[in-house]
Design a protein around this motif. Structure first.
Motif, PDB file in Angstrom:
ATOM      1  N   PRO A  33       0.815  -1.223   0.000  1.00  6.14           N
ATOM      2  CA  PRO A  33       0.000   0.000   0.000  1.00  6.14           C
ATOM      3  C   PRO A  33       0.845   1.269   0.000  1.00  6.14           C
ATOM      4  N   ARG A  34       0.206   2.391  -0.234  1.00  5.73           N
ATOM      5  CA  ARG A  34       0.867   3.668  -0.012  1.00  5.73           C
ATOM      6  C   ARG A  34       1.355   3.741   1.435  1.00  5.73           C
ATOM      7  N   ASN A  35       2.443   4.463   1.639  1.00  4.98           N
ATOM      8  CA  ASN A  35       3.036   4.652   2.966  1.00  4.98           C
ATOM      9  C   ASN A  35       3.528   3.345   3.591  1.00  4.98           C
ATOM     10  N   TYR A  36       3.831   2.366   2.733  1.00  8.38           N
ATOM     11  CA  TYR A  36       4.444   1.131   3.228  1.00  8.38           C
ATOM     12  C   TYR A  36       5.806   1.481   3.830  1.00  8.38           C
ATOM     13  N   GLN A  37       6.006   1.117   5.099  1.00 11.42           N
ATOM     14  CA  GLN A  37       7.225   1.465   5.826  1.00 11.42           C
ATOM     15  C   GLN A  37       8.093   0.229   6.014  1.00 11.42           C
ATOM     16  N   TRP A  38       9.389   0.405   5.786  1.00 10.73           N
ATOM     17  CA  TRP A  38      10.291  -0.733   5.900  1.00 10.73           C
ATOM     18  C   TRP A  38      11.663  -0.264   6.372  1.00 10.73           C
ATOM     19  N   LEU A  39      12.388  -1.194   6.958  1.00 17.09           N
ATOM     20  CA  LEU A  39      13.691  -0.917   7.542  1.00 17.09           C
ATOM     21  C   LEU A  39      14.771  -1.484   6.638  1.00 17.09           C
ATOM     22  N   GLY A  40      15.638  -0.615   6.107  1.00 16.32           N
ATOM     23  CA  GLY A  40      16.721  -1.068   5.252  1.00 16.32           C
ATOM     24  C   GLY A  40      17.718  -1.915   6.022  1.00 16.32           C
ATOM     25  N   VAL A  41      18.283  -2.920   5.362  1.00 13.45           N
ATOM     26  CA  VAL A  41      19.156  -3.864   6.061  1.00 13.45           C
ATOM     27  C   VAL A  41      20.602  -3.375   6.168  1.00 13.45           C
ATOM     28  N   CYS A  42      20.941  -2.291   5.453  1.00 13.33           N
ATOM     29  CA  CYS A  42      22.338  -1.843   5.462  1.00 13.33           C
ATOM     30  C   CYS A  42      22.651  -0.863   6.588  1.00 13.33           C
ATOM     31  N   GLN A  43      21.760   0.104   6.825  1.00 13.19           N
ATOM     32  CA  GLN A  43      22.030   1.133   7.829  1.00 13.19           C
ATOM     33  C   GLN A  43      20.891   1.294   8.817  1.00 13.19           C
ATOM     34  N   ASN A  44      19.956   0.348   8.805  1.00 13.41           N
ATOM     35  CA  ASN A  44      18.763   0.462   9.641  1.00 13.41           C
ATOM     36  C   ASN A  44      18.025   1.778   9.405  1.00 13.41           C
ATOM     37  N   VAL A 109      12.661   2.278  -5.564  1.00 13.85           N
ATOM     38  CA  VAL A 109      12.366   3.087  -6.755  1.00 13.85           C
ATOM     39  C   VAL A 109      10.870   3.160  -7.016  1.00 13.85           C
ATOM     40  N   LEU A 110      10.202   2.018  -7.045  1.00 15.14           N
ATOM     41  CA  LEU A 110       8.770   2.016  -7.360  1.00 15.14           C
ATOM     42  C   LEU A 110       7.950   2.696  -6.274  1.00 15.14           C
ATOM     43  N   GLY A 111       8.459   2.704  -5.057  1.00 16.23           N
ATOM     44  CA  GLY A 111       7.753   3.365  -3.968  1.00 16.23           C
ATOM     45  C   GLY A 111       7.904   4.869  -3.942  1.00 16.23           C
ATOM     46  N   ASN A 112       8.816   5.418  -4.780  1.00 13.65           N
ATOM     47  CA  ASN A 112       9.142   6.836  -4.635  1.00 13.65           C
ATOM     48  C   ASN A 112       9.133   7.654  -5.918  1.00 13.65           C
TER      49      ASN A 112
END
Length: 296
Positions: A33-44, A109-112
């Motif tokens: 969905p829009r505003n899907y939030q996720w934590l990147g694995v490289c720098q948190n 990319v697709l999210g932004n």
């Protein structure tokens, strides 16, 4: 493995299609969905996607969604493909940039972004990283990327020498070979470029007299040439329905069957994204039906 193809119909509708040839990837259609939030694995780093995404992938437990391809609500579609041991990622963090694992790039990319032009404008803010300091050990993750939008623009993005290099793709085809320009140069043996193309999906004069025939095999180069030639031979589809049929038959030529002798790798699914209608056509290896998915 994997083959990407862009096809256009007379009515202007566009498809970005592919085979997905990575047998260990657990694939299924998903919607983020829009505003899907996720934590990147490289720098948190916490990322929040602005736009909804319809794609194919899976959830990595306690990490985030992993997309192999997808389309967002503005008709920008993207794919990740194996890059034949050519990717060079960063190990030293630049604090002025956003750090991503390669497998997170399509998701970000697709999210932004709404278009290929926006990607090109903003690509310099991203570092694709090795897993040296990552919270999730993703290994080599040797990838490059294809993106297309409803204007017909298509680009490849290659991680070379620690930076992301953008290449405009006028061919409408991509496989896994590390030198795109060299792959294009090989087309001279199979196609005539002495005069401009006449038809919508063609890049050559359409004269094949004295040229080599279709190559066999499933190497990146063989698939690239074979699919490009079949695009040249193909009729120009009238609309999206006809385009899907024509595209599916071209994908048949590069679909890799299961084999007990050649390799464990095979085409686990084929899919096509309608850039105009923002929909997904999907066919798993074990299913003879093509299913359709929309944001609704």
């Amino acid at each position: 493995m994997c083959t990407s193809i862009k096809m256009q119909a007379v009515d202007g509708s566009l498809l970005l299609a592919r085979t997905m040839d990575w047998h260990t990837f657990p694939a299924r259609p998903i919607i983020l969905p829009r505003n899907y939030q996720w934590l990147g694995v490289c720098q948190n780093q916490v990322f929040t996607n602005k736009y909804a995404i319809l794609g194919v992938g899976h959830d990595i437990e306690n990490i985030h969604a992993d997309l192999s391809d997808g389309i967002n609500e503005f008709g920008l579609a993207g794919q990740k493909l194996t890059f034949s041991n050519a990717s060079v990622y960063s190990q030293t963090i630049n604090p002025q940039l956003k750090q991503l694992a390669p497998f997170e790039f399509v998701l970000w990319v697709l999210g932004n972004f709404k278009s290929v032009a926006e990607i090109i404008e903003n690509i310099a803010q991203i570092q694709l990283m090795t897993d040296t300091n990552a919270t999730f050990k993703f290994g080599r993750n040797d990838l490059h990327f294809a993106f297309a939008d409803k204007t017909g623009a298509m680009i490849n993005i290659e991680p070379l020498a620690g930076r992301l290099e953008v290449k405009v793709n006028q061919i409408g085809l991509l496989t896994n070979a590390p030198n795109f320009e060299r792959e294009i140069s090989k087309l001279n043996q199979y196609m005539d470029f002495s005069s401009p193309a006449n038809n919508l999906n063609q890049i050559s004069s359409g004269n094949f007299s004295g040229k080599l025939g279709l190559p066999g095999g499933f190497t990146p180069t063989a698939r690239f040439i074979r699919a490009t030639l079949l695009k040249e031979y193909a009729i120009t589809p009238a609309d999206e329905a006809a385009n899907l049929i024509e595209t599916w038959h071209i994908l048949n030529s590069v679909t890799v069957p299961r084999s007990a002798q050649r390799s464990t790798t095979y085409t686990i699914y084929r899919c096509a994204y309608s850039l105009n209608n923002r929909s997904l056509y999907y066919q798993a290896y074990d299913d003879l039906n093509v299913s359709s998915y929309t944001f609704n």
